[in-house]
Design a protein around this motif. Structure first.
Motif, PDB file in Angstrom:
ATOM      1  N   TYR A 254      13.107 -55.172 -46.122  1.00 57.15           N
ATOM      2  CA  TYR A 254      12.446 -56.481 -46.153  1.00 57.15           C
ATOM      3  C   TYR A 254      12.497 -56.982 -47.589  1.00 57.15           C
ATOM      4  O   TYR A 254      12.796 -56.226 -48.510  1.00 57.15           O
ATOM      5  CB  TYR A 254      10.984 -56.389 -45.660  1.00 57.15           C
ATOM      6  CG  TYR A 254      10.069 -55.621 -46.570  1.00 57.15           C
ATOM      7  CD1 TYR A 254       9.976 -54.244 -46.483  1.00 57.15           C
ATOM      8  CD2 TYR A 254       9.302 -56.278 -47.523  1.00 57.15           C
ATOM      9  CE1 TYR A 254       9.140 -53.524 -47.324  1.00 57.15           C
ATOM     10  CE2 TYR A 254       8.459 -55.576 -48.368  1.00 57.15           C
ATOM     11  CZ  TYR A 254       8.384 -54.209 -48.266  1.00 57.15           C
ATOM     12  OH  TYR A 254       7.565 -53.509 -49.097  1.00 57.15           O
ATOM     13  N   CYS A 256      11.480 -61.113 -48.725  1.00 58.62           N
ATOM     14  CA  CYS A 256      10.623 -62.265 -49.043  1.00 58.62           C
ATOM     15  C   CYS A 256       9.231 -62.180 -48.407  1.00 58.62           C
ATOM     16  O   CYS A 256       8.277 -62.733 -48.939  1.00 58.62           O
ATOM     17  CB  CYS A 256      11.302 -63.571 -48.627  1.00 58.62           C
ATOM     18  SG  CYS A 256      11.351 -63.833 -46.824  1.00 58.62           S
ATOM     19  N   GLU A 257       9.128 -61.516 -47.280  1.00 54.41           N
ATOM     20  CA  GLU A 257       7.882 -61.432 -46.499  1.00 54.41           C
ATOM     21  C   GLU A 257       7.350 -62.798 -46.084  1.00 54.41           C
ATOM     22  O   GLU A 257       6.182 -62.953 -45.776  1.00 54.41           O
ATOM     23  CB  GLU A 257       6.782 -60.675 -47.256  1.00 54.41           C
ATOM     24  CG  GLU A 257       7.099 -59.211 -47.446  1.00 54.41           C
ATOM     25  CD  GLU A 257       5.983 -58.498 -48.159  1.00 54.41           C
ATOM     26  OE1 GLU A 257       4.952 -58.253 -47.529  1.00 54.41           O
ATOM     27  OE2 GLU A 257       6.150 -58.200 -49.350  1.00 54.41           O
ATOM     28  N   GLY A 259       9.592 -64.935 -44.147  1.00 54.74           N
ATOM     29  CA  GLY A 259      10.384 -65.422 -43.027  1.00 54.74           C
ATOM     30  C   GLY A 259      11.553 -66.313 -43.372  1.00 54.74           C
ATOM     31  O   GLY A 259      12.022 -67.064 -42.527  1.00 54.74           O
ATOM     32  N   CYS A 261      14.320 -65.124 -45.804  1.00 49.07           N
ATOM     33  CA  CYS A 261      15.497 -64.500 -46.433  1.00 49.07           C
ATOM     34  C   CYS A 261      16.387 -63.776 -45.422  1.00 49.07           C
ATOM     35  O   CYS A 261      17.560 -63.553 -45.676  1.00 49.07           O
ATOM     36  CB  CYS A 261      15.076 -63.545 -47.541  1.00 49.07           C
ATOM     37  SG  CYS A 261      14.425 -61.975 -46.932  1.00 49.07           S
ATOM     38  N   GLY A 262      15.846 -63.375 -44.298  1.00 46.46           N
ATOM     39  CA  GLY A 262      16.651 -62.729 -43.259  1.00 46.46           C
ATOM     40  C   GLY A 262      16.788 -61.222 -43.405  1.00 46.46           C
ATOM     41  O   GLY A 262      17.377 -60.568 -42.548  1.00 46.46           O
ATOM     42  N   THR A 263      16.251 -60.642 -44.474  1.00 49.88           N
ATOM     43  CA  THR A 263      16.439 -59.211 -44.718  1.00 49.88           C
ATOM     44  C   THR A 263      15.839 -58.341 -43.614  1.00 49.88           C
ATOM     45  O   THR A 263      16.388 -57.306 -43.270  1.00 49.88           O
ATOM     46  CB  THR A 263      15.788 -58.814 -46.068  1.00 49.88           C
ATOM     47  OG1 THR A 263      16.255 -59.709 -47.065  1.00 49.88           O
ATOM     48  CG2 THR A 263      16.117 -57.386 -46.459  1.00 49.88           C
ATOM     49  N   CYS A 264      14.722 -58.760 -43.054  1.00 51.23           N
ATOM     50  CA  CYS A 264      14.008 -57.901 -42.103  1.00 51.23           C
ATOM     51  C   CYS A 264      14.413 -58.146 -40.657  1.00 51.23           C
ATOM     52  O   CYS A 264      13.733 -57.680 -39.744  1.00 51.23           O
ATOM     53  CB  CYS A 264      12.507 -58.092 -42.261  1.00 51.23           C
ATOM     54  SG  CYS A 264      11.989 -59.718 -41.682  1.00 51.23           S
ATOM     55  N   CYS A 294       8.708 -59.722 -40.550  1.00 50.61           N
ATOM     56  CA  CYS A 294       7.705 -59.958 -41.597  1.00 50.61           C
ATOM     57  C   CYS A 294       6.706 -61.025 -41.175  1.00 50.61           C
ATOM     58  O   CYS A 294       5.549 -60.982 -41.592  1.00 50.61           O
ATOM     59  CB  CYS A 294       8.367 -60.340 -42.923  1.00 50.61           C
ATOM     60  SG  CYS A 294       9.318 -61.857 -42.866  1.00 50.61           S
TER      61      CYS A 294
HETATM   62 FE1  FES Z   1      12.526 -62.114 -45.608  1.00 53.10          FE
HETATM   63 FE2  FES Z   1      11.510 -61.109 -43.405  1.00 53.10          FE
HETATM   64  S1  FES Z   1      11.542 -60.222 -45.342  1.00 53.10           S
HETATM   65  S2  FES Z   1      12.700 -62.869 -43.589  1.00 53.10           S
END
Ligand code: FES
Length: 307
Positions: A254, A256-257, A259, A261-264, A294
């Motif tokens: 994860y 950005c937490e 919603g 960045c797309g990482t999670c 996130c």
């Molecule tokens: Fe970035 Fe979930 S941590 S979208």
């Protein structure tokens, strides 16, 4: 993609509350190439991870330029940059990534709100004059970064709110040919306002606040089964799904937490996710086969994830 280290070469004040950072390779090597719309994932000295758009010249392989707005009500990353990042600071960097690429179009309208100007700046610079216009709103002229650079370009309209009010989106979008590519970056309210008024091709990048899918969801708790881990955990109201998942899978990815960045992004194996991110498109949301854990929740009592 692995993390590499870059040194802050200089810090300048771009506008009220906005610092401009130039990052370079400590040995002076060329940096990975990028295209307008790209951003970096930056690990600050405290370990906080933040995403910043590249706003310099893609032709300059010697340095990356970032603009960082001080957000006293934020999660502390921008405060850290403003208070303690200076020339010589070493930052961890991943990227560049591009979730906001410039698509070919005959005509473009760019709409920027505040620090949302950063990804749009290299875009307008890369296009032939006459093919685009930019509407740039900010709190006051003094708070609007890069206004001097933009002043030399045709097609730019600066709208400081304290003297001219809000951007006139009805006028800007009203008479546009539908083939125009509209790009918007800024606060959630501005993006929503553009979305409501424009039915053609719209490209947006959100910073901060995550979007809701507008549906009623489970404001209460729910259970999440982590199929590969063979565990089920309860997500209580007020607690994020990501937090609950981390109990079982501490290494889950994860960043950005918030919603965006797309990482999670995580595969959903069963149940109906309630989306609150700004990464997935309408069809992906409706399909419900993946979600950003996130900010996402469950619309039913149970969700099964591929974790
Ligand atoms: Fe970035 Fe979930 S941590 S979208």
């Amino acid at each position: 993609m692995s993390v590499f280290r870059l040194t802050v070469r200089s810090v300048v004040r771009e506008a009220e509350g906005v610092l401009g950072l130039l990052l370079a390779d400590p040995e002076g090597a060329d940096l990975p190439p990028w295209e307008p719309g790209a951003h970096l994932e930056v690990t600050l000295p405290s370990g906080a991870v933040r995403h910043y758009s590249l706003c310099g010249d893609p032709g300059d392989r010697g340095a990356y330029r970032l603009g960082v707005l001080r957000e006293p009500a934020g999660r502390g990353g921008s405060e850290e940059v403003h208070a303690s990042v200076g020339p010589g600071t070493v930052l961890g960097v991943r990227g560049p990534f591009n979730r906001f690429p410039l698509v070919p179009a005959e005509r473009y309208l760019f709409v920027a709100g505040g620090i949302g100007i950063t990804p749009l700046l290299p875009m307008v610079r890369s296009l032939p004059p006459g093919s685009w216009s930019l509407l740039y709103g900010g709190r006051s002229l003094a708070s609007m970064a890069y206004r001097e650079e933009l002043a030399g370009l045709p097609g730019v309209t600066l709208v400081p709110q304290d003297t001219e009010g809000l951007l006139d989106l009805d006028a800007a979008l009203g008479g546009l040919p539908p083939s125009t590519a509209v790009y918007c970056c800024g606060p959630e309210g501005l993006l929503r306002a553009v979305e409501e008024r424009w039915e053609g091709a719209l490209h947006t990048e959100r910073f901060g606040a995550a979007a809701s899918d507008g549906s009623e969801g489970s404001s209460g708790g729910f259970e999440v089964e982590l199929r590969r881990s063979g565990r089920t955990v309860r997500v209580e109201p007020g607690r994020s799904l990501l937090d609950a998942v981390r109990e079982v899978v501490p290494g889950v990815a994860y960043s950005c937490e918030e919603g965006w960045c797309g990482t999670c992004e995580t595969k959903v194996l069963a149940g109906t996710p309630e989306h609150h991110d700004s990464v997935l498109g309408e069809e992906e949301r409706a399909a419900g086969t993946s979600m950003m854990i996130c900010v996402g929740r469950s619309r039913g009592p149970r969700l099964t994830l591929d974790l």
